[in-house]
Design a protein around this motif. Structure first.
Motif, PDB file in Angstrom:
ATOM      1  N   LEU A   1      33.064   0.932 -68.694  1.00 58.58           N
ATOM      2  CA  LEU A   1      32.333   0.271 -67.615  1.00 58.58           C
ATOM      3  C   LEU A   1      30.971   0.933 -67.421  1.00 58.58           C
ATOM      4  CD1 LEU A   1      35.168  -0.054 -64.933  1.00 58.58           C
ATOM      5  CD2 LEU A   1      34.606  -1.616 -66.806  1.00 58.58           C
ATOM      6  N   ALA A   2      30.001   0.119 -67.019  1.00 56.93           N
ATOM      7  CA  ALA A   2      28.670   0.667 -66.775  1.00 56.93           C
ATOM      8  C   ALA A   2      28.653   1.467 -65.470  1.00 56.93           C
ATOM      9  CB  ALA A   2      27.634  -0.454 -66.735  1.00 56.93           C
ATOM     10  N   MET A   3      29.168   0.878 -64.411  1.00 53.23           N
ATOM     11  CA  MET A   3      29.208   1.557 -63.110  1.00 53.23           C
ATOM     12  C   MET A   3      30.116   0.750 -62.198  1.00 53.23           C
ATOM     13  SD  MET A   3      28.185   3.981 -61.145  1.00 53.23           S
ATOM     14  CE  MET A   3      28.684   4.155 -59.439  1.00 53.23           C
ATOM     15  N   GLY A   4      31.387   1.100 -62.150  1.00 47.01           N
ATOM     16  CA  GLY A   4      32.347   0.331 -61.376  1.00 47.01           C
ATOM     17  C   GLY A   4      32.333   0.682 -59.899  1.00 47.01           C
ATOM     18  N   GLU A   5      32.711  -0.287 -59.076  1.00 47.82           N
ATOM     19  CA  GLU A   5      32.804  -0.106 -57.627  1.00 47.82           C
ATOM     20  C   GLU A   5      33.695  -1.194 -57.032  1.00 47.82           C
ATOM     21  OE1 GLU A   5      32.555   1.274 -54.901  1.00 47.82           O
ATOM     22  OE2 GLU A   5      31.040   2.866 -54.917  1.00 47.82           O
ATOM     23  N   SER A   6      34.069  -1.006 -55.762  1.00 43.75           N
ATOM     24  CA  SER A   6      34.689  -2.033 -54.923  1.00 43.75           C
ATOM     25  C   SER A   6      35.933  -2.679 -55.531  1.00 43.75           C
ATOM     26  CB  SER A   6      33.643  -3.119 -54.591  1.00 43.75           C
ATOM     27  OG  SER A   6      34.160  -4.074 -53.698  1.00 43.75           O
ATOM     28  N   PRO A   7      36.974  -1.910 -55.865  1.00 43.77           N
ATOM     29  CA  PRO A   7      38.193  -2.525 -56.381  1.00 43.77           C
ATOM     30  C   PRO A   7      38.952  -3.259 -55.276  1.00 43.77           C
ATOM     31  CG  PRO A   7      38.553  -0.195 -56.033  1.00 43.77           C
ATOM     32  CD  PRO A   7      37.101  -0.455 -55.742  1.00 43.77           C
ATOM     33  N   ARG A   8      39.516  -4.404 -55.619  1.00 48.03           N
ATOM     34  CA  ARG A   8      40.295  -5.212 -54.679  1.00 48.03           C
ATOM     35  C   ARG A   8      41.471  -5.836 -55.430  1.00 48.03           C
ATOM     36  NH1 ARG A   8      37.140  -2.880 -51.707  1.00 48.03           N
ATOM     37  NH2 ARG A   8      35.630  -3.822 -50.267  1.00 48.03           N
ATOM     38  N   TRP A   9      42.674  -5.775 -54.840  1.00 45.39           N
ATOM     39  CA  TRP A   9      43.826  -6.449 -55.434  1.00 45.39           C
ATOM     40  C   TRP A   9      43.881  -7.857 -54.859  1.00 45.39           C
ATOM     41  CZ3 TRP A   9      46.638  -5.769 -59.538  1.00 45.39           C
ATOM     42  CH2 TRP A   9      47.829  -6.487 -59.690  1.00 45.39           C
ATOM     43  N   HIS A  10      43.775  -8.872 -55.741  1.00 42.96           N
ATOM     44  CA  HIS A  10      43.658 -10.256 -55.279  1.00 42.96           C
ATOM     45  C   HIS A  10      44.301 -11.182 -56.302  1.00 42.96           C
ATOM     46  CE1 HIS A  10      41.870 -13.742 -53.282  1.00 42.96           C
ATOM     47  NE2 HIS A  10      41.386 -14.131 -54.438  1.00 42.96           N
ATOM     48  N   GLU A  11      45.241 -11.992 -55.835  1.00 44.13           N
ATOM     49  CA  GLU A  11      45.917 -12.967 -56.695  1.00 44.13           C
ATOM     50  C   GLU A  11      46.465 -12.331 -57.966  1.00 44.13           C
ATOM     51  OE1 GLU A  11      43.146 -16.197 -57.193  1.00 44.13           O
ATOM     52  OE2 GLU A  11      43.725 -17.093 -55.276  1.00 44.13           O
ATOM     53  N   ARG A  12      47.192 -11.232 -57.761  1.00 46.56           N
ATOM     54  CA  ARG A  12      47.926 -10.529 -58.834  1.00 46.56           C
ATOM     55  C   ARG A  12      47.040  -9.914 -59.912  1.00 46.56           C
ATOM     56  NH1 ARG A  12      52.419 -14.930 -60.326  1.00 46.56           N
ATOM     57  NH2 ARG A  12      50.574 -16.245 -60.209  1.00 46.56           N
ATOM     58  N   ARG A  13      45.769  -9.710 -59.567  1.00 44.23           N
ATOM     59  CA  ARG A  13      44.868  -9.006 -60.493  1.00 44.23           C
ATOM     60  C   ARG A  13      43.990  -8.034 -59.717  1.00 44.23           C
ATOM     61  NH1 ARG A  13      41.763 -12.888 -64.639  1.00 44.23           N
ATOM     62  NH2 ARG A  13      41.139 -13.968 -62.724  1.00 44.23           N
ATOM     63  N   LEU A  14      43.471  -7.051 -60.435  1.00 45.61           N
ATOM     64  CA  LEU A  14      42.507  -6.118 -59.872  1.00 45.61           C
ATOM     65  C   LEU A  14      41.097  -6.658 -60.127  1.00 45.61           C
ATOM     66  CD1 LEU A  14      42.057  -3.272 -58.568  1.00 45.61           C
ATOM     67  CD2 LEU A  14      41.576  -2.500 -60.906  1.00 45.61           C
ATOM     68  N   TRP A  15      40.354  -6.855 -59.055  1.00 47.37           N
ATOM     69  CA  TRP A  15      38.965  -7.289 -59.140  1.00 47.37           C
ATOM     70  C   TRP A  15      38.069  -6.106 -58.775  1.00 47.37           C
ATOM     71  CZ3 TRP A  15      37.390 -12.871 -58.752  1.00 47.37           C
ATOM     72  CH2 TRP A  15      38.475 -13.737 -58.950  1.00 47.37           C
TER      73      TRP A  15
END
Length: 281
Positions: free
Chosen positions: A18-32
């Protein structure tokens, strides 16, 4: 008989490069999550299969969350606005935040009533209500970062990175914030992204100390996940919401953010933890 040894949970690598990851959210059975350096919002399943779900033409997608009807909100921080993805995939302005501040915006959390809290610039929190109006509801935050809201919609907790503390507010029926208090003094901890679990503990990501830490109200440390690079954000998800997802990167400072993006040292890690995630995000 000798007692059976229980191995500690294994830290697994879900994604790399990843270039620069941020703001993980679990939504509809996936990690966004947002990948700032690539100007993308990515969704991944538990096997590490990922896809780019949004490419942002406005620059860095600082942070994401969802309205109750399922439409995605994106913080276009440098443009001082909140962007909404419509069901047809088009991106429109959800709220112009310049009337509150033009100093840039950072994190967002949407509560169970559909109120969006956004923080940024001069150490403030803004409330964007269902009618898309925006007003300031808190100030004097020492570099505001991650926010989380308890499942009863009664308390907002915010990470004050420069204050080295987690701060809590009561949430009124109209979304206003009051009764500001220190939820946890973190000593040398530098909190970034946060999430809440069912034991009323908070996990906070820590970049300079290269770890993710679980604390209870008052500051008692319950668990520490040590890492080999800076931890920018965390969230609880997975099938039982007992998987802690960590967004990590080899940080080189704001003056070298382009170098960080080019190096692509960003990763998503996962580890099983004692209590499931609750509240928002």
């Amino acid at each position: 008989m000798p007692s059976k040894q229980v191995s500690p949970p294994e830290l697994k690598t879900l994604l790399t490069g990843l270039a620069m990851g941020e703001s993980p959210r679990w939504h509809e059975r996936r990690l966004w999550f947002s990948d700032w350096g690539a100007q993308e919002i990515v969704a991944a399943d538990l096997d590490g299969k990922s896809e780019v779900v949004v490419r942002t033409p406005f620059g860095l997608p600082f942070c994401i969350d969802w309205l109750p009807d399922g439409r995605l909100l994106i913080v276009a921080g440098r443009e001082n606005r909140l962007v909404r993805e419509e069901f047809d995939g088009s991106l429109v302005t959800h709220a112009d935040l310049r009337g509150v501040s033009d100093k840039g915006w950072n994190e967002i959390v949407v509560d169970g009533r559909g109120n969006a809290y956004v923080n940024g610039g001069p150490g403030i929190i803004a409330l964007v209500t269902a009618d898309r109006s925006a007003r300031q509801v808190a100030d004097g935050i020492a570099f505001p970062n991650g926010m989380a809201i308890t499942p009863d919609n009664q308390t907002l907790i915010i990470a004050e990175s420069h204050g080295k503390r987690l701060t809590a507010f009561d949430i009124a029926g109209d979304g206003s914030l009051s009764n500001r208090r220190v939820w946890a003094d973190l000593g040398g901890g530098v909190p970034d992204g946060i999430c809440i679990d069912a034991d009323n503990a908070v996990w906070y990501a820590d970049v300079p100390n290269k770890c993710c830490v679980r604390v209870r109200e008052g500051g008692e440390v319950l668990q520490t996940v040590n890492l080999d690079r800076g931890c920018f954000a965390c969230t609880l998800g997975g099938t039982r919401k007992r998987t802690l997802f960590l967004i990590v990167t080899e940080w080189r400072g704001m003056d070298n953010i382009s170098d960080v993006a080019r190096a692509r040292t960003g990763q998503v890690l996962a580890i099983e933890v004692p209590a499931p995630g609750v509240g928002w995000p």
